[in-house]
Design an enzyme around this catalytic site. Structure first.
Site, PDB file in Angstrom:
ATOM      1  N   LYS A 192      53.378 116.424 105.818  1.00 27.34           N
ATOM      2  CA  LYS A 192      53.811 117.684 106.427  1.00 27.34           C
ATOM      3  C   LYS A 192      55.334 117.706 106.519  1.00 27.34           C
ATOM      4  CE  LYS A 192      54.616 119.544 110.399  1.00 27.34           C
ATOM      5  NZ  LYS A 192      55.678 120.460 109.933  1.00 27.34           N
ATOM      6  N   CYS A 301      70.112 110.278 111.406  1.00 25.33           N
ATOM      7  CA  CYS A 301      69.621 109.490 112.544  1.00 25.33           C
ATOM      8  C   CYS A 301      70.498 108.276 112.813  1.00 25.33           C
ATOM      9  CB  CYS A 301      68.185 109.063 112.305  1.00 25.33           C
ATOM     10  SG  CYS A 301      67.998 108.101 110.806  1.00 25.33           S
ATOM     11  N   GLU A 401      71.624 113.082 122.035  1.00 26.89           N
ATOM     12  CA  GLU A 401      71.774 113.156 120.581  1.00 26.89           C
ATOM     13  C   GLU A 401      72.145 114.587 120.207  1.00 26.89           C
ATOM     14  OE1 GLU A 401      68.274 113.015 118.024  1.00 26.89           O
ATOM     15  OE2 GLU A 401      69.292 111.541 116.773  1.00 26.89           O
TER      16      GLU A 401
END
Ligand code: NAD
Length: 507
Positions: A192, A301, A401
């Site tokens: 997905k 990331c 973040e």
């Protein structure tokens, strides 16, 4: 507009035309389908909000069909000799390389990543498939463990159908990292892609089909996390879930998979420190600090979004850094000159720009940037590369973040301070240490809480090495044999030498 950008836009238009003509469907059991309800959502480009086409949002029924196809194909694919899987996965690598330019341009238009970084995406994606393909023939092999009167051996079997759920930041690359070892291990896959960047996931599925993967081995469903993603993680046929995404999503998936007790690999967020000591190689450290937060639009990331800089070089380092940040070239993602492109989506643009005020409210100083570029550059999600200074680690800009081209610089005095600040975060994905003192590097490598540390280097990916985080940055590792351990079950077989005394009851 440069001639090169004009040419690239024309080429990209050609590659994107088919997505505008027909809604992008789902790939289930070797067939493209519009799904049971053909509900669609619009996909737009972050470069200018232009329409890229409609995408089918899978329903629970569609996802169930994909999971059942993966389950039906699982036994045959697991029994396919490793040497045969290796051949097919190399063919898949060939297909990706043939379509390298298309993949780069479609990815740049769909998620805003500058073409200079995406040019290598297909080649690196193909290398991922080739690396794991070469290990497929040996993947089942285990260990031989001897006792006095027994011999144990271990063997690995593919765990079964797996779900691979990927984010929008570098969707193509991240998908190949996960899917390549799953297929090499003998698992079937339901992928997905993120709803904000669905296009290269479809190209991947087409390449898999062209390479001759049997029906049902690779299935791809588009749609939203709360519907398609949730149904996928809850389906009983799915034995493991590999997620790359937000920490909040990781928590949801842990809850969603509890009742079917699935194996999870969660690669989540980060607030990674880059720690620059006074004795660091100044120029190399400066290059790496700039690269590791402003490349890939800071939507990475492992980006080093917290700069911890030692007091002895702080002023000189920040002065040089300001100059470099102010000089970064923001532009259209297809412009070869562009270093920083538009953020993936208006929602994410709103999030990133909100931190400009948060920084000021918390008492930090915006040394460079801190502005939207919509007035100058039109409706795309452009922001200035930004540097916050005079910051404290307790501020939100140091704790949360932001996932944009935004760096928070914090001063430290001693090695102990550096460790304390580096670890004062809920995250623990990556860290970067710059020093010419080997002992200091070794002590820091021991004490900084992270799944991955680089010493005197930017992020350098080595496929056989483990990748993953600690704390809120995730659970599990992949890369090399760690990937096979995740996608396979280890079975121990213990064989007696017929010499030991079997316990006797009831004789
Ligand atoms: P996200 O968590 O919003 O979405 C990731 C994927 O999860 C998408 O496909 C989404 O549809 C799906 N999803 C969302 N809710 C779900 C649910 N309840 N059940 C199942 N699936 C669900 O993340 P994003 O915003 O697309 O990506 C950015 C995030 O990814 C950042 O936090 C970033 O740090 C992280 N990331 C981590 C790594 C790593 O290796 N650690 C790498 C890249 C990105």
């Amino acid at each position: 507009m440069s001639e090169q950008l004009k040419q690239n836009l024309a080429k990209a238009e050609g590659y994107l035309a088919r997505f505008k003509e027909n809604p992008l469907g789902l790939f289930i059991n070797g067939e493209w389908t519009q799904g049971t309800e053909a509900n669609t959502f619009d996909n737009t480009s972050p470069t200018d909000q232009s329409y890229l086409g409609k995408v089918v949002a899978a329903t629970t029924e569609d996802v169930n069909a994909a999971c059942e196809a993966a389950a039906a194909a699982a036994a045959d694919w697991a029994a396919t000799p490793g040497a045969e899987r290796k051949k097919i996965l190399h063919r898949l690598g060939d297909e990706l390389e043939k379509r390298a330019e298309e993949i780069a341009m479609v990815e740049s238009m769909d998620c805003g990543q500058p073409l200079r970084f995406m040019r290598q995406a297909a080649v690196r994606g193909a290398a991922n498939f080739r690396f794991f393909a070469d290990q497929a023939p040996e993947a089942r092999n285990g260990l031989s463990l001897h006792q006095a009167e027994h011999t144990n051996f271990t063997v690995r079997n593919p765990i079964g159908p797996v779900a691979v759920i990927t984010p929008w930041n570098t969707p193509f690359m991240l998908s190949t990292w996960k899917i390549a070892p799953a297929l090499a291990a003998g698992c079937t896959v339901v992928h997905k892609p993120a709803e904000l960047s669905p296009l290269t996931g479809a190209i991947l599925a087409e390449c898999a089909d062209a390479a001759g993967l049997p029906k049902g081995v690779w299935n791809m469903v588009n749609g939203f996390g709360t519907v398609a993603g949730k149904a996928l993680t809850e389906h009983p046929a799915i034995k493991a879930v590999a997620l790359v995404g937000d920490s909040a999503t990781g928590k949801m998936i842990q809850a969603q998979t509890a009742s079917t007790l699935k194996r999870l690999h969660l690669e989540l967020g980060g607030k990674n420190p880059v720690i620059v000591f006074d004795d660091a190689d100044f120029d190399r450290a400066l290059d790496a600090v700039v690269f590791m937060i402003y490349s890939l639009n800071g939507q990475r990331c492992t980006s080093s979004s917290r700069l911890l800089v030692q007091s002895g070089i702080k002023d000189k380092f920040l002065a040089a850094l300001k100059e470099r940040v102010a000089n970064l070239k923001v532009g259209h993602s297809l412009d070869p000159e562009t270093e920083v492109g538009p953020l993936v989506h208006t929602g994410h643009y709103d999030k990133v720009t909100s931190y400009f005020d948060i920084a000021k409210q918390d008492g930090a100083t915006i040394a460079v940037g801190g502005k939207s570029l919509r007035d100058e550059m039109g409706p795309g999600n452009y922001v200035t590369p930004t540097l916050f200074v005079e910051a404290k680690n307790s501020m939100r800009i140091a704790q949360e973040e932001i996932f944009g081209p935004v760096l928070t610089a914090i001063e430290f005095d001693t090695e102990e301070d550096a460790v304390r600040l580096a670890n004062d975060t809920i995250y623990g994905l990556a860290g970067y240490i710059w020093t010419s003192n080997t002992g200091c590097a070794m002590r820091m490598a021991d004490k900084v809480e992270a799944g991955m540390l680089w010493v005197n280097s930017e992020n350098n990916r080595n496929l056989p090495s483990p990748f993953g985080g600690v704390k809120m940055s995730g659970i599990g590792r992949d890369g090399g044999d760690w990937s096979f351990d995740f996608y396979m079950e280890t079975k121990n077989v213990c064989i007696s030498h017929d010499t030991h005394k079997v316990p006797v009851l009831g004789r």
